[in-house]
Structures are given as structure tokens and as C-alpha cells.
Design a protein around this motif. Structure first.
Motif, PDB file in Angstrom:
ATOM      1  N   THR A   1       0.827  -1.205   0.000  1.00 36.31           N
ATOM      2  CA  THR A   1       0.000   0.000   0.000  1.00 36.31           C
ATOM      3  C   THR A   1       0.863   1.257   0.000  1.00 36.31           C
ATOM      4  O   THR A   1       0.596   2.206  -0.745  1.00 36.31           O
ATOM      5  CB  THR A   1      -0.936  -0.008   1.228  1.00 36.31           C
ATOM      6  OG1 THR A   1      -1.709  -1.198   1.217  1.00 36.31           O
ATOM      7  CG2 THR A   1      -1.856   1.198   1.227  1.00 36.31           C
ATOM      8  N   ILE A   2       1.898   1.263   0.811  1.00 33.86           N
ATOM      9  CA  ILE A   2       2.789   2.427   0.894  1.00 33.86           C
ATOM     10  C   ILE A   2       3.512   2.641  -0.439  1.00 33.86           C
ATOM     11  O   ILE A   2       3.594   3.778  -0.934  1.00 33.86           O
ATOM     12  CB  ILE A   2       3.790   2.248   2.052  1.00 33.86           C
ATOM     13  CG1 ILE A   2       3.039   2.315   3.386  1.00 33.86           C
ATOM     14  CG2 ILE A   2       4.896   3.295   1.992  1.00 33.86           C
ATOM     15  CD1 ILE A   2       3.842   1.867   4.574  1.00 33.86           C
ATOM     16  N   TRP A   3       4.026   1.573  -1.048  1.00 37.18           N
ATOM     17  CA  TRP A   3       4.709   1.697  -2.344  1.00 37.18           C
ATOM     18  C   TRP A   3       3.747   2.173  -3.430  1.00 37.18           C
ATOM     19  O   TRP A   3       4.109   2.989  -4.279  1.00 37.18           O
ATOM     20  CB  TRP A   3       5.360   0.375  -2.750  1.00 37.18           C
ATOM     21  CG  TRP A   3       6.707   0.191  -2.133  1.00 37.18           C
ATOM     22  CD1 TRP A   3       7.019  -0.621  -1.090  1.00 37.18           C
ATOM     23  CD2 TRP A   3       7.906   0.871  -2.486  1.00 37.18           C
ATOM     24  NE1 TRP A   3       8.350  -0.497  -0.788  1.00 37.18           N
ATOM     25  CE2 TRP A   3       8.922   0.416  -1.634  1.00 37.18           C
ATOM     26  CE3 TRP A   3       8.226   1.831  -3.449  1.00 37.18           C
ATOM     27  CZ2 TRP A   3      10.234   0.861  -1.703  1.00 37.18           C
ATOM     28  CZ3 TRP A   3       9.526   2.275  -3.526  1.00 37.18           C
ATOM     29  CH2 TRP A   3      10.508   1.800  -2.666  1.00 37.18           C
ATOM     30  N   GLY A   4       2.531   1.651  -3.409  1.00 38.93           N
ATOM     31  CA  GLY A   4       1.545   2.087  -4.396  1.00 38.93           C
ATOM     32  C   GLY A   4       1.224   3.560  -4.269  1.00 38.93           C
ATOM     33  O   GLY A   4       1.126   4.282  -5.270  1.00 38.93           O
ATOM     34  N   LEU A   5       1.068   4.018  -3.033  1.00 39.44           N
ATOM     35  CA  LEU A   5       0.791   5.442  -2.810  1.00 39.44           C
ATOM     36  C   LEU A   5       1.962   6.308  -3.265  1.00 39.44           C
ATOM     37  O   LEU A   5       1.766   7.360  -3.881  1.00 39.44           O
ATOM     38  CB  LEU A   5       0.491   5.668  -1.328  1.00 39.44           C
ATOM     39  CG  LEU A   5      -0.019   7.040  -0.932  1.00 39.44           C
ATOM     40  CD1 LEU A   5      -1.291   7.386  -1.692  1.00 39.44           C
ATOM     41  CD2 LEU A   5      -0.253   7.101   0.559  1.00 39.44           C
ATOM     42  N   ALA A   6       3.176   5.831  -3.007  1.00 45.28           N
ATOM     43  CA  ALA A   6       4.363   6.583  -3.434  1.00 45.28           C
ATOM     44  C   ALA A   6       4.458   6.653  -4.955  1.00 45.28           C
ATOM     45  O   ALA A   6       4.743   7.714  -5.524  1.00 45.28           O
ATOM     46  CB  ALA A   6       5.622   5.937  -2.854  1.00 45.28           C
TER      47      ALA A   6
ATOM     48  N   THR B   1      -0.726   1.944 -11.894  1.00 48.57           N
ATOM     49  CA  THR B   1       0.008   0.922 -11.151  1.00 48.57           C
ATOM     50  C   THR B   1      -0.001   1.230  -9.658  1.00 48.57           C
ATOM     51  O   THR B   1      -0.196   0.340  -8.827  1.00 48.57           O
ATOM     52  CB  THR B   1       1.454   0.808 -11.663  1.00 48.57           C
ATOM     53  OG1 THR B   1       1.419   0.491 -13.059  1.00 48.57           O
ATOM     54  CG2 THR B   1       2.232  -0.244 -10.909  1.00 48.57           C
ATOM     55  N   GLY B   2       0.186   2.492  -9.314  1.00 48.19           N
ATOM     56  CA  GLY B   2       0.125   2.894  -7.912  1.00 48.19           C
ATOM     57  C   GLY B   2      -1.246   2.649  -7.305  1.00 48.19           C
ATOM     58  O   GLY B   2      -1.363   2.102  -6.200  1.00 48.19           O
TER      59      GLY B   2
ATOM     60  N   LEU C   1      -1.812  -1.104  -6.718  1.00 43.91           N
ATOM     61  CA  LEU C   1      -1.154  -1.612  -5.516  1.00 43.91           C
ATOM     62  C   LEU C   1      -1.845  -1.142  -4.239  1.00 43.91           C
ATOM     63  O   LEU C   1      -1.973  -1.904  -3.272  1.00 43.91           O
ATOM     64  CB  LEU C   1       0.322  -1.204  -5.507  1.00 43.91           C
ATOM     65  CG  LEU C   1       1.186  -1.809  -6.607  1.00 43.91           C
ATOM     66  CD1 LEU C   1       2.595  -1.223  -6.570  1.00 43.91           C
ATOM     67  CD2 LEU C   1       1.230  -3.316  -6.499  1.00 43.91           C
ATOM     68  N   VAL C   2      -2.303   0.113  -4.216  1.00 42.96           N
ATOM     69  CA  VAL C   2      -2.997   0.639  -3.031  1.00 42.96           C
ATOM     70  C   VAL C   2      -4.295  -0.119  -2.792  1.00 42.96           C
ATOM     71  O   VAL C   2      -4.620  -0.486  -1.654  1.00 42.96           O
ATOM     72  CB  VAL C   2      -3.269   2.153  -3.182  1.00 42.96           C
ATOM     73  CG1 VAL C   2      -4.245   2.644  -2.120  1.00 42.96           C
ATOM     74  CG2 VAL C   2      -1.979   2.935  -3.101  1.00 42.96           C
ATOM     75  N   VAL C   3      -5.053  -0.368  -3.838  1.00 48.66           N
ATOM     76  CA  VAL C   3      -6.332  -1.068  -3.694  1.00 48.66           C
ATOM     77  C   VAL C   3      -6.115  -2.500  -3.219  1.00 48.66           C
ATOM     78  O   VAL C   3      -6.806  -2.974  -2.312  1.00 48.66           O
ATOM     79  CB  VAL C   3      -7.131  -1.023  -5.016  1.00 48.66           C
ATOM     80  CG1 VAL C   3      -8.335  -1.932  -4.958  1.00 48.66           C
ATOM     81  CG2 VAL C   3      -7.562   0.395  -5.324  1.00 48.66           C
ATOM     82  N   ILE C   4      -5.151  -3.200  -3.804  1.00 51.01           N
ATOM     83  CA  ILE C   4      -4.866  -4.572  -3.372  1.00 51.01           C
ATOM     84  C   ILE C   4      -4.439  -4.578  -1.901  1.00 51.01           C
ATOM     85  O   ILE C   4      -4.966  -5.335  -1.088  1.00 51.01           O
ATOM     86  CB  ILE C   4      -3.767  -5.224  -4.231  1.00 51.01           C
ATOM     87  CG1 ILE C   4      -4.221  -5.396  -5.660  1.00 51.01           C
ATOM     88  CG2 ILE C   4      -3.365  -6.582  -3.651  1.00 51.01           C
ATOM     89  CD1 ILE C   4      -3.104  -5.770  -6.610  1.00 51.01           C
ATOM     90  N   GLY C   5      -3.472  -3.741  -1.580  1.00 51.48           N
ATOM     91  CA  GLY C   5      -2.960  -3.707  -0.208  1.00 51.48           C
ATOM     92  C   GLY C   5      -4.025  -3.327   0.800  1.00 51.48           C
ATOM     93  O   GLY C   5      -4.178  -3.979   1.835  1.00 51.48           O
TER      94      GLY C   5
END
Length: 139
Positions: free
Chosen positions: A72-77, A119-120, A123-127
Motif C-alpha cells: 500500500t505504501i509503495w503504491g501510494l508513493a 500501477t500505484g 497496488l494501493v487497492v490490493i494492499g
């Protein structure tokens, strides 16, 4: 009472790969047609939830050793950086741009900031969804 869930486990293993492939396809085509990171992320999260429900919390953690908080953090970044890129060129936040790149199999193609943003979001939605499911499911 333990039920015989052999059919569910067998079908889930095969279905998860199909859902993953379809979710990535929907995520990649999202900036031109309906779809994108949110819908693709929800589909991938649904595949993970299917595994979680089928195999249980402990087996799920063994099968899928992913830190969903870090995801989630990587997706937000990634999503934030994709929006900030054009600010340094004096354009508004989240302004879209494209770059022509040469890829080994695809040849010359265009990659835009929307791909990074989607892509971000993916990842945020999955996390986020899996953090919620794991928190509720383990209680």
C-alpha cells in the motif's frame, strides 16, 4: 465438522491465475478504455480473498508471503510521484505525458504517466483490501 473442500481448493488454484491475468489486462488498458488501476486492483484483491477464504488465514500467509502494508505504501508513493513529475516542468499536478520507448518484444511504444498512476492505484487497492480482509478474517 470438517468438510471435504478438495474441489474448492482445486478450482481456486486455477481460477486465481485467470483472475490475475484478467486484472492486469484491465489495469493496462484502463487509460484508453473503461478499467484502470482501481478495477484491476479490486479483481486481484478478490482473487486473494478467494485464496484466503479457501485455505484459511495461516495457509494464506504461507502461500502469499506479501507484506500488504508495504504494498500500500509503495503504491501510494508511485501514484504520488507520477503526479509530481510534471510539476517540476512547471505544469499542473497529474498532468499526463507520454514517452516513446523501445521495448524488446513490443518494439517502439509509448509509456505515459497514467501507467504509473494506475500501477500505484492498483497496488494501493490490493494492499488496502487485503489488510482489511486479514484484519477482519483473523478475528
Amino acid at each position: 465438522m470438517k468438510t471435504n473442500d478438495l474441489i474448492l481448493k482445486t478450482v481456486s488454484r486455477g481460477l486465481v491465475y485467470f483472475i490475475f491475468a484478467l486484472s492486469i489486462y484491465i489495469m493496462l488498458k484502463g487509460h484508453n478504455e473503461p478499467g484502470g488501476g482501481f478495477i484491476g486492483g479490486l479483481m486481484t484483491a478478490a482473487a486473494f480473498v478467494l485464496l484466503f477464504v479457501t485455505f484459511g488465514a495461516e495457509e494464506f500467509r504461507r502461500i502469499v508471503p506479501i507484506n500488504f502494508q508495504a504494498m500500500t505504501i509503495w503504491g501510494l508513493a508511485i501514484a504520488a510521484v507520477s503526479g509530481v513529475i510534471m510539476v517540476f516542468k512547471g505544469l499542473p499536478f497529474l498532468t499526463h505525458t507520454m514517452w516513446k520507448v523501445s521495448l524488446p518484444i513490443l518494439g517502439k511504444t509509448y509509456i505515459g504517466t497514467t501507467l504509473f498512476f494506475d500501477t500505484g492505484v492498483y497496488l494501493v487497492v490490493i494492499g488496502g483490501a487485503l489488510i482489511l480482509v486479514q484484519t477482519i478474517g483473523e478475528d
